[in-house]
Design a protein around this motif. Structure first.
Motif, mmCIF file in Angstrom:
data_model
loop_
_atom_site.group_PDB
_atom_site.id
_atom_site.type_symbol
_atom_site.label_atom_id
_atom_site.label_comp_id
_atom_site.label_asym_id
_atom_site.label_seq_id
_atom_site.Cartn_x
_atom_site.Cartn_y
_atom_site.Cartn_z
ATOM 1 N N TYR A 75 0.861 -1.188 0.000
ATOM 2 C CA TYR A 75 0.000 0.000 0.000
ATOM 3 C C TYR A 75 0.889 1.227 0.000
ATOM 4 N N THR A 76 0.730 2.081 -0.992
ATOM 5 C CA THR A 76 1.562 3.265 -1.134
ATOM 6 C C THR A 76 0.874 4.451 -0.476
ATOM 7 N N GLY A 77 1.081 4.581 0.832
ATOM 8 C CA GLY A 77 0.485 5.702 1.536
ATOM 9 C C GLY A 77 1.055 7.028 1.083
ATOM 10 N N VAL A 78 2.373 7.126 1.074
ATOM 11 C CA VAL A 78 3.067 8.320 0.577
ATOM 12 C C VAL A 78 4.260 7.835 -0.223
ATOM 13 N N LEU A 79 4.366 8.228 -1.483
ATOM 14 C CA LEU A 79 5.536 7.900 -2.285
ATOM 15 C C LEU A 79 6.672 8.840 -1.918
ATOM 16 N N ASN A 80 7.819 8.253 -1.572
ATOM 17 C CA ASN A 80 8.974 9.095 -1.273
ATOM 18 C C ASN A 80 9.443 9.774 -2.551
ATOM 19 N N ASN A 81 9.757 11.049 -2.471
ATOM 20 C CA ASN A 81 10.107 11.747 -3.704
ATOM 21 C C ASN A 81 11.369 12.593 -3.635
ATOM 22 N N SER A 82 12.233 12.361 -2.650
ATOM 23 C CA SER A 82 13.453 13.171 -2.640
ATOM 24 C C SER A 82 14.630 12.448 -1.988
ATOM 25 N N TRP A 83 14.827 11.174 -2.365
ATOM 26 C CA TRP A 83 16.012 10.475 -1.858
ATOM 27 C C TRP A 83 17.277 11.107 -2.413
ATOM 28 N N VAL A 84 18.278 11.261 -1.568
ATOM 29 C CA VAL A 84 19.570 11.759 -2.036
ATOM 30 C C VAL A 84 20.684 10.757 -1.731
ATOM 31 N N SER A 85 20.390 9.678 -1.028
ATOM 32 C CA SER A 85 21.405 8.705 -0.643
ATOM 33 C C SER A 85 21.362 7.488 -1.555
ATOM 34 N N THR A 86 22.540 7.019 -1.987
ATOM 35 C CA THR A 86 22.605 5.812 -2.810
ATOM 36 C C THR A 86 22.293 4.554 -2.011
ATOM 37 N N SER A 87 22.245 4.667 -0.677
ATOM 38 C CA SER A 87 21.975 3.498 0.158
ATOM 39 C C SER A 87 20.479 3.211 0.299
ATOM 40 N N ALA A 88 19.630 4.085 -0.234
ATOM 41 C CA ALA A 88 18.193 3.970 0.005
ATOM 42 C C ALA A 88 17.597 2.743 -0.683
ATOM 43 N N THR A 184 19.533 4.442 6.666
ATOM 44 C CA THR A 184 20.181 5.513 7.411
ATOM 45 C C THR A 184 21.167 6.255 6.513
ATOM 46 N N GLY A 185 21.583 7.406 6.974
ATOM 47 C CA GLY A 185 22.575 8.179 6.242
ATOM 48 C C GLY A 185 21.998 9.029 5.127
ATOM 49 N N PHE A 186 20.680 9.191 5.093
ATOM 50 C CA PHE A 186 20.076 10.020 4.062
ATOM 51 C C PHE A 186 19.660 11.355 4.668
ATOM 52 N N SER A 187 19.345 12.308 3.799
ATOM 53 C CA SER A 187 18.881 13.605 4.277
ATOM 54 C C SER A 187 18.009 14.237 3.202
ATOM 55 N N GLY A 188 17.212 15.197 3.587
ATOM 56 C CA GLY A 188 16.428 15.954 2.637
ATOM 57 C C GLY A 188 15.255 15.206 2.053
ATOM 58 N N GLU A 189 14.818 14.090 2.678
ATOM 59 C CA GLU A 189 13.697 13.330 2.133
ATOM 60 C C GLU A 189 12.395 13.764 2.791
ATOM 61 N N THR A 190 11.289 13.534 2.111
ATOM 62 C CA THR A 190 10.013 14.005 2.618
ATOM 63 C C THR A 190 9.253 12.932 3.376
ATOM 64 N N GLY A 191 9.762 11.703 3.367
ATOM 65 C CA GLY A 191 9.160 10.663 4.191
ATOM 66 C C GLY A 191 8.152 9.808 3.464
ATOM 67 N N GLY A 192 8.558 8.587 3.084
ATOM 68 C CA GLY A 192 7.644 7.653 2.447
ATOM 69 C C GLY A 192 6.895 6.844 3.494
#
Length: 216
Positions: A75-88, A184-192
């Motif tokens: 279920y896609t409650g909120v699609l994350n739209n601003s990952w900046v980390s390659t570890s995501a 972990t180690g990401f920043s600037g994301e809006t939260g999926g």
């Protein structure tokens, strides 16, 4: 073919130990884990993205196999739209604590397959929209040279990667499925926000087809 793991998430009283999710799953940062209404009633587990220092995880081991398919309702409650980390990434397979094949629900409503942090390929965009259920199946073969990752959404193939390096360590098998809030180690994301239900894992690289788990 054998079913290695099957889970409907219906019997848990919250995410606590003993009678909650942690009675059967290993979990971290449970503030960002919760039980929600499932695809056909019952329950599903919600895994939020958390924060850059507190990404939640939940994982469970099964009998090791060189090929493996896992299927689950998403279920896609909120699609994350601003990952900046390659570890995501959001759900995947491990050998012990080493990441092998991981799946990211990407910003464009598509799927990206990875070997740990190395991107193997992505589907077209627009497969997902917010606030809907989908059934995802991921067929995998573990190998340094002839690995395979095939992903299906509602029964239709959306990503077919062959001749891949899907072996990220010394082991030729995987034995753990893990869901996490991006990493972990990401920043600037809006939260999926993603919910999981009707999960299965098999020891072959062939999907079962869309499945429903009825917990007795």
């Amino acid at each position: 073919m054998a079913i290695q793991l099957i889970e409907g998430f219906d019997v848990y009283n919250g995410v606590q130990t003993n009678i909650g999710l942690q009675a059967n799953w290993n979990c971290t940062n449970t503030t960002y884990l919760s039980m929600q209404t499932g695809r056909f009633g019952g329950q599903a587990v919600e895994v939020d993205d958390g924060t850059s220092s507190s990404s939640p995880t939940m994982y469970k081991t099964f009998t090791a196999s060189t090929s493996c398919t896992f299927g689950f309702a998403l279920y896609t409650g909120v699609l994350n739209n601003s990952w900046v980390s390659t570890s995501a990434w959001h759900i995947g397979l491990r050998s012990g604590v080493t990441n092998y094949v991981n799946i990211l629900f990407n910003a464009a409503g598509g799927i990206t397959a990875k070997r740990d942090t190395v991107e193997l390929g992505s589907s077209v965009s627009g497969l997902f929209t917010s606030d809907n259920w989908y059934y995802i199946e991921v067929e995998t073969v573990i190998s340094d040279t002839v690995g395979r990752v095939t992903v299906y959404v509602n029964g239709a193939s959306v990503l077919n990667l062959t001749a891949q390096d899907t072996k990220n360590g010394t082991s030729t098998t995987v034995d753990t499925i893990i869901m996490q809030g991006g990493g972990t180690g990401f920043s600037g994301e809006t939260g999926g926000v993603y919910w999981y239900d009707d999960l299965y894992v098999t020891d072959t690289g062939t999907k079962l087809g869309e499945s429903r788990v009825e917990t007795l």
